[in-house]
Design a protein around this motif. Structure first.
Motif, mmCIF file in Angstrom:
data_model
loop_
_atom_site.group_PDB
_atom_site.id
_atom_site.type_symbol
_atom_site.label_atom_id
_atom_site.label_comp_id
_atom_site.label_asym_id
_atom_site.label_seq_id
_atom_site.Cartn_x
_atom_site.Cartn_y
_atom_site.Cartn_z
ATOM 1 N N SER A 104 0.823 -1.212 0.000
ATOM 2 C CA SER A 104 0.000 0.000 0.000
ATOM 3 C C SER A 104 0.858 1.263 0.000
ATOM 4 C CB SER A 104 -0.924 -0.004 1.222
ATOM 5 O OG SER A 104 -1.682 1.185 1.284
ATOM 6 N N GLY A 105 1.993 1.212 0.749
ATOM 7 C CA GLY A 105 2.879 2.382 0.785
ATOM 8 C C GLY A 105 3.495 2.666 -0.564
ATOM 9 N N ILE A 106 3.939 1.592 -1.250
ATOM 10 C CA ILE A 106 4.515 1.785 -2.587
ATOM 11 C C ILE A 106 3.479 2.364 -3.532
ATOM 12 C CG2 ILE A 106 5.486 0.584 -4.583
ATOM 13 C CD1 ILE A 106 6.783 -1.380 -2.648
ATOM 14 N N GLU A 107 2.265 1.886 -3.433
ATOM 15 C CA GLU A 107 1.206 2.374 -4.314
ATOM 16 C C GLU A 107 0.898 3.845 -4.075
ATOM 17 O OE1 GLU A 107 -3.028 0.566 -5.924
ATOM 18 O OE2 GLU A 107 -2.379 0.131 -3.869
ATOM 19 N N ARG A 108 0.979 4.267 -2.816
ATOM 20 C CA ARG A 108 0.680 5.664 -2.493
ATOM 21 C C ARG A 108 1.852 6.593 -2.824
ATOM 22 N NH1 ARG A 108 -2.128 4.823 3.501
ATOM 23 N NH2 ARG A 108 -4.011 3.730 2.744
ATOM 24 N N LEU A 109 3.082 6.115 -2.623
ATOM 25 C CA LEU A 109 4.248 6.957 -2.857
ATOM 26 C C LEU A 109 4.655 7.023 -4.323
ATOM 27 C CD1 LEU A 109 6.512 5.990 0.184
ATOM 28 C CD2 LEU A 109 5.169 8.067 -0.125
ATOM 29 N N TRP A 110 4.096 6.145 -5.138
ATOM 30 C CA TRP A 110 4.477 6.121 -6.549
ATOM 31 C C TRP A 110 4.303 7.471 -7.263
ATOM 32 C CZ3 TRP A 110 7.249 2.943 -9.419
ATOM 33 C CH2 TRP A 110 7.174 3.066 -10.798
ATOM 34 N N PRO A 111 3.146 8.145 -7.132
ATOM 35 C CA PRO A 111 3.002 9.457 -7.808
ATOM 36 C C PRO A 111 4.009 10.488 -7.307
ATOM 37 C CG PRO A 111 0.867 8.582 -7.162
ATOM 38 C CD PRO A 111 1.890 7.738 -6.485
ATOM 39 N N LEU A 112 4.301 10.468 -5.986
ATOM 40 C CA LEU A 112 5.274 11.421 -5.447
ATOM 41 C C LEU A 112 6.672 11.165 -6.006
ATOM 42 C CD1 LEU A 112 4.153 11.559 -1.696
ATOM 43 C CD2 LEU A 112 3.677 13.213 -3.515
ATOM 44 N N ALA A 113 7.030 9.875 -6.128
ATOM 45 C CA ALA A 113 8.348 9.537 -6.666
ATOM 46 C C ALA A 113 8.484 9.985 -8.115
ATOM 47 C CB ALA A 113 8.583 8.030 -6.543
ATOM 48 N N VAL A 114 7.432 9.769 -8.906
ATOM 49 C CA VAL A 114 7.466 10.187 -10.301
ATOM 50 C C VAL A 114 7.576 11.708 -10.403
ATOM 51 C CG1 VAL A 114 6.149 10.267 -12.461
ATOM 52 C CG2 VAL A 114 6.218 8.155 -11.107
ATOM 53 N N THR A 115 6.811 12.413 -9.552
ATOM 54 C CA THR A 115 6.865 13.883 -9.561
ATOM 55 C C THR A 115 8.261 14.375 -9.180
ATOM 56 O OG1 THR A 115 4.534 13.983 -8.954
ATOM 57 C CG2 THR A 115 5.860 15.972 -8.608
ATOM 58 N N GLY A 116 8.849 13.757 -8.158
ATOM 59 C CA GLY A 116 10.199 14.149 -7.752
ATOM 60 C C GLY A 116 11.216 13.929 -8.849
ATOM 61 N N LEU A 117 11.078 12.821 -9.571
ATOM 62 C CA LEU A 117 12.004 12.545 -10.669
ATOM 63 C C LEU A 117 11.865 13.582 -11.773
ATOM 64 C CD1 LEU A 117 14.081 10.707 -12.017
ATOM 65 C CD2 LEU A 117 12.171 9.349 -12.928
ATOM 66 N N VAL A 118 10.624 13.932 -12.098
ATOM 67 C CA VAL A 118 10.390 14.938 -13.145
ATOM 68 C C VAL A 118 10.982 16.280 -12.732
ATOM 69 C CG1 VAL A 118 8.617 16.254 -14.359
ATOM 70 C CG2 VAL A 118 8.356 13.776 -14.060
ATOM 71 N N VAL A 119 10.794 16.658 -11.460
ATOM 72 C CA VAL A 119 11.335 17.928 -10.967
ATOM 73 C C VAL A 119 12.861 17.913 -11.029
ATOM 74 C CG1 VAL A 119 11.586 19.384 -8.922
ATOM 75 C CG2 VAL A 119 9.351 18.455 -9.524
ATOM 76 N N LEU A 120 13.476 16.799 -10.642
ATOM 77 C CA LEU A 120 14.933 16.696 -10.663
ATOM 78 C C LEU A 120 15.471 16.803 -12.091
ATOM 79 C CD1 LEU A 120 17.511 16.264 -9.064
ATOM 80 C CD2 LEU A 120 17.155 13.795 -9.265
ATOM 81 N N ILE A 121 14.809 16.124 -13.026
ATOM 82 C CA ILE A 121 15.244 16.210 -14.424
ATOM 83 C C ILE A 121 15.078 17.632 -14.955
ATOM 84 C CG2 ILE A 121 14.711 15.445 -16.766
ATOM 85 C CD1 ILE A 121 14.016 12.711 -15.622
ATOM 86 N N ALA A 122 13.968 18.272 -14.604
ATOM 87 C CA ALA A 122 13.748 19.659 -15.039
ATOM 88 C C ALA A 122 14.823 20.585 -14.461
ATOM 89 C CB ALA A 122 12.362 20.129 -14.611
ATOM 90 N N PHE A 123 15.224 20.339 -13.213
ATOM 91 C CA PHE A 123 16.276 21.155 -12.590
ATOM 92 C C PHE A 123 17.592 20.976 -13.332
ATOM 93 C CE2 PHE A 123 19.821 21.345 -9.570
ATOM 94 C CZ PHE A 123 19.712 22.659 -9.155
#
Length: 327
Positions: A104-123
């Motif tokens: 359940s934790g992985i399922e909930r944190l998945w969108p946050l992880a993807v968002t963080g990756l996108v932000v890091l790549i954009a940076f």
């Protein structure tokens, strides 16, 4: 007047084209102070993004496998009426709860992880774009920035003398009080300094281009003629520096007279009080003559200051270009 061989008051400073914006000047100064930050060629956006994309892909693959594994291990939960029959059943239930929580934790944190990756790549992309833009700006404007390391020793000495003359004029009281055309000085003197620095850089470049060990008498003869021409050019630049120093000397003399005038005016402001005191104590006619003498001295200093100020203005008319009136 400052002589040609006199040592400068301060070390030579870099000179930027006065037409450059302050932001560009700051970037040029920063590149000089920290050359390692702007060394190398422009960076590729794909190379900047690749490490973050690989890391993100590895983390995402690991999280997906763990999510799938924890989901596959889920078993049917016992009913509330069923009680664990043994310690083994109780342990199995605890493990099942942990696995479900992880899933359940992985399922909930998945969108946050993807968002963080996108932000890091954009940076990383923005960082690379900013760095490449800085390199392009440096390549474009580096020629409009003279560094002391680009100059020979004699060129550095001349530039330091010109800079000392500029500081003398702009730091004087008669300049700050706008008694010698403050606006014209603040515009013309930086241009004078830049043109001198640019000419000295070109002279230094040609001097450094000579072979260290000339081979043959013909090469030595060519170098001799070349050096004579360069020496003539350097003397022309020096005459311009001497003219600036002459202007600075006139300003310094006017400044001295101005300070002297202010001190004498301060001393003579209480002339009436001094006269009254002398009249009350001595009652001598000589008291009036004393005060008149003080006033005459003040007038003489004022006249001297006026003459010095006029000399400074005449020197400015020789050194500085005429002011262009706005249409």
């Amino acid at each position: 007047m400052t002589k040609a061989g006199a040592p400068p008051g301060k070390a030579v400073e870099p000179v930027a084209d006065p037409e450059l914006q302050e932001r560009t000047r700051k970037l040029l100064r920063e590149s000089e102070a920290h050359p390692h930050r702007y060394s190398g060629s422009r960076r590729s956006l794909w190379r900047a993004m690749a490490p973050e994309c690989v890391r993100g892909a590895v983390v995402a693959a690991g999280a997906a496998l763990m999510w799938q594994a924890t989901g596959a291990d889920q078993t049917q939960e016992p009913s509330d009426d069923d009680l664990p029959a043994s310690v083994s059943d109780a342990f199995d239930e605890a493990v099942r709860n942990i696995v479900e929580a992880l899933h359940s934790g992985i399922e909930r944190l998945w969108p946050l992880a993807v968002t963080g990756l996108v932000v890091l790549i954009a940076f990383r992309v923005m960082e690379t774009v900013t760095y490449n833009a800085a390199l392009r700006e440096l390549d474009e404007f580096r020629a409009r920035y003279v560094q002391p390391s680009q100059l020979t020793d004699e060129a550095q000495t001349l530039l330091a003398r010109a800079q000392q003359a500029r500081r003398t004029v702009l730091g004087s009281s008669v300049h700050r009080c706008d008694l010698i055309d403050r606006q014209r000085n603040e515009v013309a003197l930086p241009h004078q300094e830049w043109e001198i620095a640019e000419a000295l850089r070109e002279y230094s470049r040609l001097m450094k281009a000579e072979p260290a060990k000339p081979r043959g008498s013909m090469v030595a003869a060519v170098i001799d003629v070349r050096r004579k021409s360069l020496a003539t050019s350097l003397r022309g630049i020096e005459r311009r520096v001497v003219a600036l120093e002459a202007y600075a000397d006139e300003v310094r003399r006017a400044d001295d007279r101005f300070q002297e005038l202010k001190q004498i005016q301060q001393l003579t402001q209480g002339s009436a009080d001094v006269l009254e005191l002398l009249a009350r104590t001595a009652r001598h006619d000589h008291a009036v003559a004393e005060i008149d003498g003080m006033n005459a001295q003040a007038e003489a200093v004022a006249a001297t200051f006026t003459a010095a100020l006029e000399s400074a203005k005449e020197a400015a008319a020789i050194v500085l270009p005429p002011a262009i009136e706005a249409v």
